[in-house]
Scaffold this active site. Sequence first.
Site, mmCIF file in Angstrom:
data_model
loop_
_atom_site.group_PDB
_atom_site.id
_atom_site.type_symbol
_atom_site.label_atom_id
_atom_site.label_comp_id
_atom_site.label_asym_id
_atom_site.label_seq_id
_atom_site.Cartn_x
_atom_site.Cartn_y
_atom_site.Cartn_z
ATOM 1 N N GLY A 32 0.791 -1.225 0.000
ATOM 2 C CA GLY A 32 0.000 0.000 0.000
ATOM 3 C C GLY A 32 0.823 1.274 0.000
ATOM 4 N N CYS A 241 -27.046 -9.913 -17.209
ATOM 5 C CA CYS A 241 -26.387 -9.533 -18.466
ATOM 6 C C CYS A 241 -27.309 -9.910 -19.630
ATOM 7 C CB CYS A 241 -25.044 -10.240 -18.608
ATOM 8 S SG CYS A 241 -24.290 -10.015 -20.236
ATOM 9 N N CYS A 244 -25.299 -12.821 -21.644
ATOM 10 C CA CYS A 244 -24.959 -14.132 -21.097
ATOM 11 C C CYS A 244 -25.765 -14.466 -19.849
ATOM 12 C CB CYS A 244 -23.465 -14.232 -20.808
ATOM 13 S SG CYS A 244 -22.979 -13.327 -19.331
ATOM 14 N N CYS A 266 -22.261 -7.456 -19.600
ATOM 15 C CA CYS A 266 -21.054 -7.635 -18.808
ATOM 16 C C CYS A 266 -19.992 -6.613 -19.204
ATOM 17 C CB CYS A 266 -20.454 -9.023 -19.040
ATOM 18 S SG CYS A 266 -21.312 -10.339 -18.196
ATOM 19 N N CYS A 272 -17.949 -12.839 -20.284
ATOM 20 C CA CYS A 272 -19.225 -12.908 -20.987
ATOM 21 C C CYS A 272 -19.144 -13.929 -22.131
ATOM 22 C CB CYS A 272 -19.572 -11.523 -21.527
ATOM 23 S SG CYS A 272 -21.295 -11.346 -22.012
#
Lengths: 297, 258, 235
Positions: A32, A241, A244, A266, A272
């Site tokens: 970080g 979606c 899909c 997606c 997808c």
Amino acid sequence: MTELASYNFAYLDEQTKRMIRRAILKAIAIPGYQVPFASREMPMPYGWGTGGVQVTASIIGPDDVLKVIDQGADDTTNAVSIRAFFQKVADVAVTTHTQDATIIQTRHRIPEQTLREGQVLVYQVPIPEPLRFLEPRETETRKMHALEEYGLMHVKLYEDIARHGRISTTYAYPVKVASRYVMDPSPTPKFDNPKMHMYEALQLFGAGREKRIYAVPPYTEVVSLDFEDHPFEIQTFSQNCALCNAHGVYLDEVVLDDKGGRMFVCSDTDNCEDRRAHGHVGEMLAQDPPLGKEAAE
Amino acid sequence: MTDTPLFKVSGFSKFYGNRIGCKDVSFELWPGEVLAIVGESGSGKTTLLNCLSTRLMPTAGSVEYRMRDGQFRDLYHMSEAERRFLMRTDWGFVHQNPADGLRMTVSAGANVGERLMAIGDRHYGKIRETATDWLTRVEISTDRIDDQPRSFSGGMRQRLQIARNLVTGPRLVFMDEPTGGLDVSVQARLLDLLRGLVNDLGLAAIVVTHDLAVARLLSHRMMVMKDGYVIEHGLTDRVLDDPREPYTQLLVSSILQV
Amino acid sequence: MATPLVVSEVFKSFTMHLRDGLKLPVVNDVNFSVASGECVVLGGPSGIGKSSILKMLYGNYAVDAGQILVDHRGRIVDIANVDPRTVLEVRRHTMGYVSQFLRTVPRVAAVDVVAEPLVARGVDAAEARDRASELLAQLNLPRELWNLPPATFSGGEQQRVNIARGFITDHRILLLDEPTASLDAANRKVVVSMIADKKAQGVAMLGIFHDEEVREAVADRILDVSAFSPRRAAA
């Protein structure tokens, strides 16, 4: 009439790669923490992923398989041109399949499919400093990181709630890494924040213009900041979606016509396509012709 | 009344190269006591304040502060992390220009709440409740809680700065010309408010001012500075009503009578 | 019990630095004491240093030499040679002062001005206000003024607020600088009886009263300040 001087493997010279690798190692050692590095000029403008490209160029080897996504998609300009760049300067294999890639360079998304150990996710970062918008002095923000003074981060979230009744930050949502450094996860949707927590793959972040590299090593705690009475929440979608039929994934809205027709698909194109190849069919493909968005269930 | 001072300054000096910022200052401050440092521009009073509040490092001398656990610590031997923690919890600093002490682009509520969040408060509702309470105490209408201080008048900004500093219940507040730059009527209101808060909360305060009326109204004790030295020191009304040093007499006699 | 107030060999002068260090002697060799339950009135022509003596006793003026000994909670404190913090403590608990003029604070209501010395000693605010209201009623201050800041009051009204503020506590020593100067006969009488009450409670008082009638009524002893005048000594 001699042959043109050729580029070094993966564009950058070896000294530069060593310098960047050192920065990466330091970043992994201090999860970080933003490590400064001597960012190079790249043959593309700032904002096109120069930080991510330098990180990728420094870690990529001839055996690697590279995937590049932009907003989850493999086929947008940014992704296509960076992929072509590495094909040209490193002659590496490329793929659009998440599972096949060893290195995935991304802009603004984390793939839906969970990565595994050994894979590396390289983020392109425009502004690495999460405190920037409230404290413009770089000397002061560095001191705040050093002394772990992060009250200001919550001031930002407080402002959100005061103004909108909830935390309205939806992307670049600040996280705390390994209980120490507050980090900007780059402009990924906050939908992807939970994926970063205890992630199996190594996550590297490169900011070219700002000359910073930071990292989240595998299996590291990543916690999104919040308030006790306004806990962190991800976006949810009421639709599946349209292509899909996937649920619980991040969807993009696509406008179909000028009469209000639209669909949700997606954002992760590979995921997808993979689902469709396995026989999942969304409402848009099930119907023919694909018009009339509010058709019967 | 406790028998232990809160703040002990001894043999304190600050030089800028060969130039004296302030020299050989020693005093003690007790809980609940307000000390005014007066003098003209360049007399060293702001240098002294900045050093005492650890915003500047002195050339010589020590400043000890009694922590909440009762132990005295030398401020200049603390780590920066400890000093900064002290500054945002047990101390306050009220700047002459409120813009230096406020975040002008975040709401009044967040300005007040920031210190709470900095010490780990993570409950939005409670933070907001405390902020509302403090806005009321400094006489800012609570329907301004989500407004940015950019839209506030000078007096309101200064009152907001005070609330922002006092929200963590500090024991010591430094003030640099807290009423400077305000209209006279606004000054009076602010002074009265400050006086009330200082009394109610039992705050110790060190107030730098060139305005003797401010010193009279707010402080118990007074230090007069000239050319970096403390030339007179005593009970505020004694110094103002029976000034002993030539410079103090000049200062007092220069006040315009209305 | 120790004598509440003893003044011993006190000298005071002003040095006017802005006038080439001109030295103005005020009083020389002041010696006196005030017993418990006694009201001593300072006498002598104006300008002789009566107010200066009161201000020295209160710590408001510095002293060139000598001692001002006050019995503060069983401990003898020398106001002439003590740190400011102790002077404030003595003022809070032992020695009160009613000046000729009220120094008003903007926006503070009369009743709160009066109650403040009690609140400063830790008395509950509501109780202090009740006590303040009683005193203001006793001094015939119109009720509609109680919740207004005294800045706009007449001289007499301000003075009554000032007296109430001075008399509200049970300080063992009270310094009174012309408390009746701008009062009418009826209110002067009220003050005289209030002083008598304080005497009965054993308070040591030292005052300046130009009004002969009041002086006669309250004084146990008149101390002629001319005796300490440096001009007399020089003559």
